[in-house]
Design an enzyme around this catalytic site. Structure first.
Site, PDB file in Angstrom:
ATOM      1  N   GLY A   1      30.992  23.956  24.527  1.00  0.00           N
ATOM      2  CA  GLY A   1      29.642  23.745  24.853  1.00  0.00           C
ATOM      3  C   GLY A   1      29.672  22.114  25.220  1.00  0.00           C
TER       4      GLY A   1
ATOM      5  N   SER B   1      32.345  41.415  23.170  1.00  0.00           N
ATOM      6  CA  SER B   1      32.351  40.285  22.380  1.00  0.00           C
ATOM      7  C   SER B   1      32.201  40.840  20.615  1.00  0.00           C
ATOM      8  CB  SER B   1      31.454  39.309  22.390  1.00  0.00           C
ATOM      9  OG  SER B   1      31.476  38.183  21.638  1.00  0.00           O
TER      10      SER B   1
ATOM     11  N   TYR C   1      20.530  33.893  25.959  1.00  0.00           N
ATOM     12  CA  TYR C   1      20.665  32.589  25.741  1.00  0.00           C
ATOM     13  C   TYR C   1      19.299  31.816  26.211  1.00  0.00           C
ATOM     14  CZ  TYR C   1      25.610  32.844  24.864  1.00  0.00           C
ATOM     15  OH  TYR C   1      26.905  33.343  24.073  1.00  0.00           O
TER      16      TYR C   1
ATOM     17  N   TRP D   1      25.769  28.663  25.342  1.00  0.00           N
ATOM     18  CA  TRP D   1      24.814  28.867  24.247  1.00  0.00           C
ATOM     19  C   TRP D   1      24.351  27.716  23.610  1.00  0.00           C
ATOM     20  CZ3 TRP D   1      27.059  29.503  18.689  1.00  0.00           C
ATOM     21  CH2 TRP D   1      26.279  29.709  17.984  1.00  0.00           C
TER      22      TRP D   1
END
Length: 310
Positions: free
Chosen positions: A279, A149, A54, A21
């Protein structure tokens, strides 16, 4: 790197996983992003998480290229659907499940995704329609397992009670020392139904690394300075929160960890958490985070940190 069972599936996933992301395909240059992917494999990270939305497919396309030379059984690949891909394409209808899954498979250059996740709950589509479409995806061989999610607890429970459908094995909530909402209902409900947590934002978008000092401007190049990558970080950038985060430094040091590693170890202290998604824009960032896997921390230190943040 340590590995944990993902819910009731037969998948073993690394405790630290690589997310995409705001990074791959959009926020990080391709050569630097490829270096991060290569570093992930070197560190033993086998779980890679992405989503169709994304970069509107850009992250999936990047990963399709970056992973194309690697053995398919060397990584666990997860993607998602729900958010708009165009003015007409969004949600969890049967049509969208079929259409978006096929598009993701093309971009990722694979025949099957290991984990297909509903990125949010779709109030405009009957749950039965969504679950039956997801079940067809699994039984067609295009998907191995299912996840969700940020679903409400009542919808999670309704899905677990539904007959003749494939069951969820994963939940992907926001969860960190600064955001503990899943502990109230989602984690207990998941634990009772063979569902593991795959945590996003375990470092509260970088705030729990300690890089943001109270009363000081954000460091140049940090997420808080980026329009593309800033997300919802503002809610954590208050003087009170940043001051308390800085007070965690000596506790992390006592545990022999950096502040980021301590925050990740805190998330992984919960047995229902299978993996913490991080990330990274540089291999060294990923290496530091990966070192949190398997860390042994005195629970009294976690309690001390929780008291400060409370």
């Amino acid at each position: 790197m340590q590995y944990r069972q993902l819910g009731s599936s037969d998948l073993k996933v690394s405790e630290i996983s690589l997310g995409s992301w705001l990074t791959f395909g959009v926020g990080v240059e391709a050569d630097k992003a490829r270096a991060v992917v290569d570093a992930a494999f070197d560190l033993g990270i086998n779980f890679i998480d992405t989503a169709n939305v994304y970069g509107r497919g850009a992250a999936e396309e990047f990963l399709g290229e970056a992973l194309s030379g690697r053995a398919r059984d060397s990584y666990v690949l997860a993607t998602k659907l729900y958010f708009p891909m165009s003015d007409r394409d969004r949600g969890l209808s049967a049509e969208q499940v079929e259409k978006q899954l096929d598009a993701s498979l093309r971009r990722l250059r694979v025949d099957v995704v290991d984990l297909y996740q509903c990125h949010r709950y779709d109030d405009e589509t009957p749950l039965e329609e969504t679950m039956k479409a997801l079940t067809r995806a699994v039984r067609s061989g295009k998907v191995r397992y299912l996840g969700f999610s940020e679903w409400p607890a009542d919808k999670i429970e309704a899905a677990t009670q539904m007959a003749d459908v494939e069951k969820f094995v994963s939940s992907q909530p926001q969860y960190s020392m600064l955001w503990r909402a899943p502990e109230e209902a989602v984690i207990p409900l998941s634990r009772a139904n063979g569902i593991s947590q795959i945590v996003w934002s375990p470092l509260a978008q970088g705030v729990l690394t300690g890089k943001y000092a109270p009363g000081a401007p954000p460091p140049p190049g940090s997420r808080a300075t980026s329009e593309e990558m800033g997300g919802w970080i503002d809610r954590f950038l208050t003087h009170a929160v940043l001051d308390r985060v800085q007070r965690l430094r000596p506790i992390a040091a006592e545990a022999g960890l950096s502040l980021a590693q301590f925050a990740l170890a805190w998330v992984l202290r919960e047995p229902n958490v299978a993996s913490a998604i991080v990330g990274a824009s540089r291999p060294d960032q990923l290496a530091e985070n990966a070192a949190a896997s398997g860390a042994k921390v005195d629970p009294a230190l976690f309690a001390k940190a929780e008291a400060i943040l409370a």
